[in-house]
Design a protein around this motif. Sequence first.
Motif, PDB file in Angstrom:
ATOM      1  N   ASN A 213       0.828  -1.210   0.000  1.00  0.00           N
ATOM      2  CA  ASN A 213       0.000   0.000   0.000  1.00  0.00           C
ATOM      3  C   ASN A 213       0.861   1.258   0.000  1.00  0.00           C
ATOM      4  O   ASN A 213       2.072   1.197   0.200  1.00  0.00           O
ATOM      5  CB  ASN A 213      -0.927   0.015   1.208  1.00  0.00           C
ATOM      6  N   VAL A 214       0.212   2.384  -0.229  1.00  0.00           N
ATOM      7  CA  VAL A 214       0.896   3.685  -0.214  1.00  0.00           C
ATOM      8  C   VAL A 214       0.094   4.616   0.698  1.00  0.00           C
ATOM      9  O   VAL A 214      -0.928   5.175   0.272  1.00  0.00           O
ATOM     10  CB  VAL A 214       1.006   4.287  -1.626  1.00  0.00           C
ATOM     11  N   PRO A 215       0.497   4.783   1.959  1.00  0.00           N
ATOM     12  CA  PRO A 215      -0.275   5.593   2.897  1.00  0.00           C
ATOM     13  C   PRO A 215      -0.568   7.015   2.416  1.00  0.00           C
ATOM     14  O   PRO A 215      -1.637   7.556   2.694  1.00  0.00           O
ATOM     15  CB  PRO A 215       0.606   5.593   4.155  1.00  0.00           C
ATOM     16  N   SER A 216       0.376   7.626   1.696  1.00  0.00           N
ATOM     17  CA  SER A 216       0.140   8.995   1.218  1.00  0.00           C
ATOM     18  C   SER A 216      -0.988   9.051   0.197  1.00  0.00           C
ATOM     19  O   SER A 216      -1.589  10.106  -0.023  1.00  0.00           O
ATOM     20  CB  SER A 216       1.419   9.569   0.600  1.00  0.00           C
ATOM     21  N   ALA A 217      -1.314   7.910  -0.416  1.00  0.00           N
ATOM     22  CA  ALA A 217      -2.405   7.869  -1.398  1.00  0.00           C
ATOM     23  C   ALA A 217      -3.738   7.532  -0.743  1.00  0.00           C
ATOM     24  O   ALA A 217      -4.771   8.101  -1.101  1.00  0.00           O
ATOM     25  CB  ALA A 217      -2.093   6.844  -2.485  1.00  0.00           C
TER      26      ALA A 217
END
Length: 233
Positions: A213-217
């Motif tokens: 996953n990409v937390p900033s997204a």
Amino acid sequence: VDWLLFRRPGEHQVFLNVGGIANLTYVAEELADVVAFDTGPGNALIDHIVRDATGRPGAIDEGGAMALSGTEDAEAVARFLEHPYFRAAPPKSTGKELFGREAALKLSELVHPGKSLSSLGEGEVNDLLATAALVTARSVAESVRFLPREPVLSRMVVSGGGLKNAAVLKALCELMSPCPVVGLDDLGLDPDAKEAVAFAVLADRAVAGEFGNVPSATGASAYVVLGKISSGL
């Protein structure tokens, strides 16, 4: 997956998927700068307009030919884009509950007041489709303001069914200029295979115990391994 496969040193890119709903991923050199969100309608408005106008459930505007034959209503586009979703900052997502058939009927009323969509003539339908294509393109182009530090983009890479709609692509090219707008096939990947490739990459990371996953997204609080591995099936 866009970041894993396509990032390039010193470049800022946008990967746009135009399905029923359009979504973009901003790919910078650093993973922490990646942003992704739904921009609004993709093909949803276009498909509902064609199907209601023709009475054929599976009808589409093949290649955007009908929209290219019409003239867009810029005032109707501007009024449609007053919807609060377009002003909301990411992370955000949407679906056909906002931009499905009811939204198509609303756009039709803005372009042809007092007329039902099913009663429109061929030229009127084409004008409405041209307007819907511009709604999709403008909602994408105006979403760029939500990207970090408003970078100079090196390219926008398009995939999804909307890649085959020449009216949407034409408007995107005009609105995004001087940023080049290209298809994912220009990067050597079949656009129709992108989702399958993406899930294969994510599955590989899950097996390896790597985060996917990409937390900033997404707004998640941490990097995590995605999915579930079930043995003995």
